[in-house]
Design a protein around this motif. Structure first.
Motif, mmCIF file in Angstrom:
data_model
loop_
_atom_site.group_PDB
_atom_site.id
_atom_site.type_symbol
_atom_site.label_atom_id
_atom_site.label_comp_id
_atom_site.label_asym_id
_atom_site.label_seq_id
_atom_site.Cartn_x
_atom_site.Cartn_y
_atom_site.Cartn_z
ATOM 1 N N LEU A 184 0.823 -1.207 0.000
ATOM 2 C CA LEU A 184 0.000 0.000 0.000
ATOM 3 C C LEU A 184 0.858 1.258 0.000
ATOM 4 C CD1 LEU A 184 -2.829 1.211 0.167
ATOM 5 C CD2 LEU A 184 -2.692 1.042 2.652
ATOM 6 N N LEU A 185 1.977 1.223 0.735
ATOM 7 C CA LEU A 185 2.872 2.381 0.754
ATOM 8 C C LEU A 185 3.472 2.632 -0.628
ATOM 9 C CD1 LEU A 185 4.719 1.995 4.179
ATOM 10 C CD2 LEU A 185 3.008 3.687 3.547
ATOM 11 N N PHE A 186 3.823 1.541 -1.334
ATOM 12 C CA PHE A 186 4.340 1.711 -2.690
ATOM 13 C C PHE A 186 3.281 2.345 -3.598
ATOM 14 C CE2 PHE A 186 7.610 -1.516 -1.588
ATOM 15 C CZ PHE A 186 8.714 -0.816 -2.025
ATOM 16 N N LEU A 187 2.037 1.864 -3.472
ATOM 17 C CA LEU A 187 0.970 2.421 -4.296
ATOM 18 C C LEU A 187 0.688 3.876 -3.927
ATOM 19 C CD1 LEU A 187 -1.499 -0.609 -4.427
ATOM 20 C CD2 LEU A 187 0.036 0.185 -6.229
ATOM 21 N N LEU A 188 0.708 4.172 -2.622
ATOM 22 C CA LEU A 188 0.478 5.552 -2.198
ATOM 23 C C LEU A 188 1.595 6.470 -2.685
ATOM 24 C CD1 LEU A 188 -0.850 5.099 1.460
ATOM 25 C CD2 LEU A 188 -2.134 5.895 -0.521
ATOM 26 N N ALA A 189 2.837 5.956 -2.638
ATOM 27 C CA ALA A 189 3.960 6.759 -3.140
ATOM 28 C C ALA A 189 3.796 7.031 -4.626
ATOM 29 C CB ALA A 189 5.275 6.035 -2.865
ATOM 30 N N PHE A 190 3.383 6.003 -5.376
ATOM 31 C CA PHE A 190 3.150 6.199 -6.809
ATOM 32 C C PHE A 190 2.020 7.191 -7.045
ATOM 33 C CE2 PHE A 190 0.621 4.987 -10.548
ATOM 34 C CZ PHE A 190 1.549 5.203 -11.539
ATOM 35 N N ALA A 191 0.943 7.071 -6.250
ATOM 36 C CA ALA A 191 -0.186 7.987 -6.418
ATOM 37 C C ALA A 191 0.217 9.411 -6.057
ATOM 38 C CB ALA A 191 -1.354 7.531 -5.542
ATOM 39 N N LEU A 192 1.029 9.566 -5.007
ATOM 40 C CA LEU A 192 1.480 10.899 -4.620
ATOM 41 C C LEU A 192 2.348 11.511 -5.717
ATOM 42 C CD1 LEU A 192 1.728 13.124 -2.478
ATOM 43 C CD2 LEU A 192 3.668 11.876 -1.525
ATOM 44 N N TYR A 193 3.245 10.702 -6.266
ATOM 45 C CA TYR A 193 4.097 11.207 -7.349
ATOM 46 C C TYR A 193 3.250 11.581 -8.566
ATOM 47 C CZ TYR A 193 7.536 11.228 -11.101
ATOM 48 O OH TYR A 193 8.298 11.582 -12.185
ATOM 49 N N TRP A 194 2.284 10.739 -8.877
ATOM 50 C CA TRP A 194 1.416 11.026 -10.027
ATOM 51 C C TRP A 194 0.622 12.302 -9.801
ATOM 52 C CZ3 TRP A 194 -3.990 11.174 -10.394
ATOM 53 C CH2 TRP A 194 -4.491 11.220 -11.694
ATOM 54 N N ALA A 195 0.094 12.488 -8.571
ATOM 55 C CA ALA A 195 -0.700 13.682 -8.291
ATOM 56 C C ALA A 195 0.159 14.948 -8.347
ATOM 57 C CB ALA A 195 -1.366 13.557 -6.920
ATOM 58 N N ILE A 196 1.369 14.879 -7.788
ATOM 59 C CA ILE A 196 2.238 16.059 -7.789
ATOM 60 C C ILE A 196 2.661 16.413 -9.213
ATOM 61 C CG2 ILE A 196 4.470 16.954 -7.037
ATOM 62 C CD1 ILE A 196 4.160 15.396 -4.479
ATOM 63 N N THR A 197 3.005 15.400 -10.007
ATOM 64 C CA THR A 197 3.411 15.678 -11.387
ATOM 65 C C THR A 197 2.246 16.217 -12.218
ATOM 66 O OG1 THR A 197 3.054 13.315 -11.884
ATOM 67 C CG2 THR A 197 5.305 14.037 -11.402
ATOM 68 N N ARG A 198 1.044 15.746 -11.945
ATOM 69 C CA ARG A 198 -0.117 16.315 -12.646
ATOM 70 C C ARG A 198 -0.314 17.774 -12.259
ATOM 71 N NH1 ARG A 198 -2.084 14.693 -17.075
ATOM 72 N NH2 ARG A 198 -4.131 15.517 -16.521
ATOM 73 N N LEU A 199 -0.099 18.076 -10.968
ATOM 74 C CA LEU A 199 -0.236 19.459 -10.514
ATOM 75 C C LEU A 199 0.818 20.343 -11.162
ATOM 76 C CD1 LEU A 199 -1.591 21.515 -8.651
ATOM 77 C CD2 LEU A 199 -0.007 20.823 -6.842
ATOM 78 N N THR A 200 2.056 19.878 -11.188
ATOM 79 C CA THR A 200 3.104 20.669 -11.842
ATOM 80 C C THR A 200 2.835 20.817 -13.334
ATOM 81 O OG1 THR A 200 4.440 18.655 -12.125
ATOM 82 C CG2 THR A 200 4.827 19.986 -10.155
ATOM 83 N N TYR A 201 2.233 19.795 -13.949
ATOM 84 C CA TYR A 201 1.902 19.890 -15.379
ATOM 85 C C TYR A 201 0.845 20.962 -15.616
ATOM 86 C CZ TYR A 201 -0.231 18.693 -19.837
ATOM 87 O OH TYR A 201 -0.767 18.755 -21.097
ATOM 88 N N TRP A 202 -0.197 20.987 -14.771
ATOM 89 C CA TRP A 202 -1.247 21.998 -14.945
ATOM 90 C C TRP A 202 -0.693 23.409 -14.725
ATOM 91 C CZ3 TRP A 202 -5.173 18.813 -11.604
ATOM 92 C CH2 TRP A 202 -5.730 17.821 -12.398
ATOM 93 N N ILE A 203 0.134 23.570 -13.699
ATOM 94 C CA ILE A 203 0.703 24.891 -13.435
ATOM 95 C C ILE A 203 1.601 25.327 -14.593
ATOM 96 C CG2 ILE A 203 2.243 26.182 -11.910
ATOM 97 C CD1 ILE A 203 1.230 24.480 -9.608
ATOM 98 N N SER A 204 2.458 24.407 -15.061
ATOM 99 C CA SER A 204 3.348 24.758 -16.176
ATOM 100 C C SER A 204 2.557 25.027 -17.450
ATOM 101 C CB SER A 204 4.360 23.627 -16.415
ATOM 102 O OG SER A 204 3.705 22.432 -16.811
#
Length: 597
Positions: free
Chosen positions: A298-318
């Protein structure tokens, strides 16, 4: 213990395999997944940890005598984990060896206490086994050594159940950690309050007594049957998040994402389903060891989800910054935003990976960062070209030598820039192929940027026949200059029409000017118009274009039309006589022809 070793049968051998082989298999899988995720720098981290452990072993005092029964009771964590494994494998005669000696009850009652204590730990332990100290002296961090510690297991104040461990000497200075009698006295009362302990009394006996991999069959069935419900719950959570995201995007005026079908089951739904399922596994009191493996997943999946969410946020801002800079014409800043986002994504990946390995594998972040520094130095020495290309990309963007969308020529490659990455610059050629040029090469190559030109050169050579008379040639030149003078896209200051050369087979006339446009398509249209007007001048003036090659012809016919030649001669004579009205005009970029005497 001697009786236990003497009477070890086939069933107990199977339980021993469950105790040691299965947990080892899951631990090996965790290490493999961790190595695949981190990839770069793992060798440096492991080396740093090995050096640190060796230094600690050298500087620490002489180790205390080991556990005489070799049950791993030298540390508090070893005692708790060893008891759970023995009780889960139904080796209760081994599990009672983790109890404080004190006033022992009958053998049957002690083994029943071990079974009940395991059920309590499975139902009440909410933390991680790795949180229990692994120091033989019982110290936690910088605390002094202790002879008794408390492992807090609470799901609420009304259901508090602390586990007391005492440091006891068993033989000849050998001290081990044991579960205190104070804890064992509370086990019967707390066990009777467990909801699933009451449920097991109502279930068919075979669902409780059959224990594949040390866990009751009814729990395995509940875990499997609840999986579709968890998937449905995860899909509903993902759907709510998607609808909320669309509403937020409409509120802030962001571009809407492509419409997706409601039945779509993506990564967010899977993550939500895993979280719901993990909570259900905890609620039914499943094995704490298997929950540990499930928690790591679950921690691996949460880490992947966190990375995916942050990169999506940086993509929208950029993307928002990209659109604003594009509308303002700041193309260099736009490319820097794209490059910064990529570097930030890589840094976020390594940061999340380090935090993940600290919580899952217990790595020391200080040693990990030191290992990354050593590994980074080794990688830097072996990847000089990679860093050269990276710095080349940064220099290209900061100098604004070339931007995304520019038409340019780099070395012998010509095309439109589609992307400037960390390693290379991509060009879309006229043949529609994609050429990747390393940024180090781009930074040192001769770069010709067509976007920065303010006007485009128009230069043509007109080859006239040698049987053209001088006055007739002057008339043709004058008419060509008139064409340039009256065209709105021609730069007057640079426009000129000159008899350039008496070549071998023709009289060469050069038409030279700049077209006031930056767009190449518009330039081609203006160039076509000027060439056609020049052909009209040659047609109307009776001049002929020299044909390449040598031809021997015997003829009495003249190549030049006599009437048109006479008209040209008469026009030039009138222009020389100031007293006779004629077509006397100032020549564009030409010297004044002196009159004849």
């Amino acid at each position: 213990m001697a009786i236990y070793n003497a009477n070890l049968g086939v069933a107990q051998v199977e339980r021993e395999m469950q105790r040691f082989i299965i947990p080892s298999f899951f631990a090996l899988q965790k290490i493999r997944v961790a190595a695949l995720i981190l990839g770069i720098g793992s060798a440096g981290i492991l080396n740093a940890q090995t050096v640190q452990q060796a230094a600690a072993a050298t500087s620490s005092p002489a180790a205390a005598p080991a556990d005489p029964l070799e049950l791993g009771r030298e540390t508090p964590r070893g005692t708790v984990v060893g008891f759970i494994r023995a009780a889960q494998a139904e080796s209760y005669d081994v599990a009672v060896q983790y109890f404080e000696v004190g006033r022992r009850a009958s053998v049957e009652r002690e083994q029943e206490l071990a079974q009940e204590l395991l059920a309590i730990l499975n139902a009440r332990f909410t933390g991680s086994l790795d949180s229990i100290t692994n120091d033989p002296t019982g110290r936690q961090g910088n605390e002094p050594p202790r002879e008794q510690i408390v492992v807090g297991m609470t799901r609420g104040l009304s259901e508090s159940f602390p586990l007391y461990l005492v440091h006891t000497e068993v033989s000849r200075g050998a001290k081990v950690w044991l579960i205190s009698r104070q804890t064992l006295e509370q086990v019967p009362e707390v066990y009777d309050s467990l909801r699933f302990a009451q449920l097991e009394k109502r279930l068919p006996p075979f669902l409780v007594k059959v224990r594949p991999l040390g866990m009751p069959l009814w729990q395995w069935l509940a875990i499997v049957l609840f999986a579709p419900i968890a998937l449905l719950g995860g899909w509903l959570v993902a759907l709510l998040l998607r609808l909320s995201s669309e509403r937020v995007r409409r509120t802030f005026g962001l571009a809407a994402e492509p419409t997706q079908p409601l039945r779509r089951f993506g990564p967010a739904a899977i993550l939500g389903a895993v979280i719901i399922h993990y909570y259900f596994v905890y609620l039914i009191g499943a094995s704490i060891l298997y929950r540990e493996y499930y928690r790591d997943l679950l921690l691996f999946l949460l880490a992947f989800a966190l990375y995916w969410a942050i990169t999506r946020l940086t993509y929208w801002i950029s993307l928002r910054m990209w659109n604003q800079l594009t509308s303002r014409g700041l193309y260099a800043e736009r490319s820097l935003v794209s490059l910064t986002r990529r570097v930030l994504d890589v840094a976020i990946f390594f940061f999340i990976a380090l935090l993940l390995f600290k919580n899952v594998l217990g790595w020391n972040l200080t040693a990990a960062l030191a290992g990354l520094g050593i590994g980074g130095l080794a990688i830097g020495l072996g990847a000089q070209k990679t860093f050269e290309n990276m710095m080349g990309g940064i220099s290209i963007l900061t100098d604004r030598a070339v931007l995304v969308g520019d038409a340019c020529k780099i070395g012998d490659q010509r095309g439109i820039v589609e992307d400037i990455g960390l390693r290379s610059t991509k060009l879309r050629t006229e043949e529609r192929t994609l050429v990747s040029i390393p940024n180090g090469t781009v930074a040192t190559a001769i770069l010709e940027n067509f976007r920065l030109r303010d006007k485009i050169l128009f230069r043509q050579i007109v080859r006239l026949r040698y049987d053209l008379s001088p006055d007739h040639a002057r008339y043709v030149l004058e008419q060509l200059r008139e064409v340039l003078a009256h065209h709105p896209k021609v730069e007057g200051a640079s426009a000129r029409v000159r008899l350039l050369n008496l070549a071998e087979n023709a009289i060469e006339v050069q038409i030279y000017t700049y077209i006031l446009t930056r767009e190449y398509r518009e330039f081609l249209a203006v160039q076509e118009e000027l060439i056609l007007q020049a052909m009209d001048v040659l047609e109307n003036s009776g001049a002929a274009i020299a044909v390449p090659g040598q031809t021997t012809m015997v003829t009495r016919d003249s190549w030049i039309d006599p009437q048109k030649a006479a008209a040209a001669q008469k026009a030039m004579e009138k222009s020389r006589d100031p007293g006779v009205p004629g077509i006397q005009r100032p020549e564009l970029g030409a010297d004044i022809i002196p009159p004849k005497h």
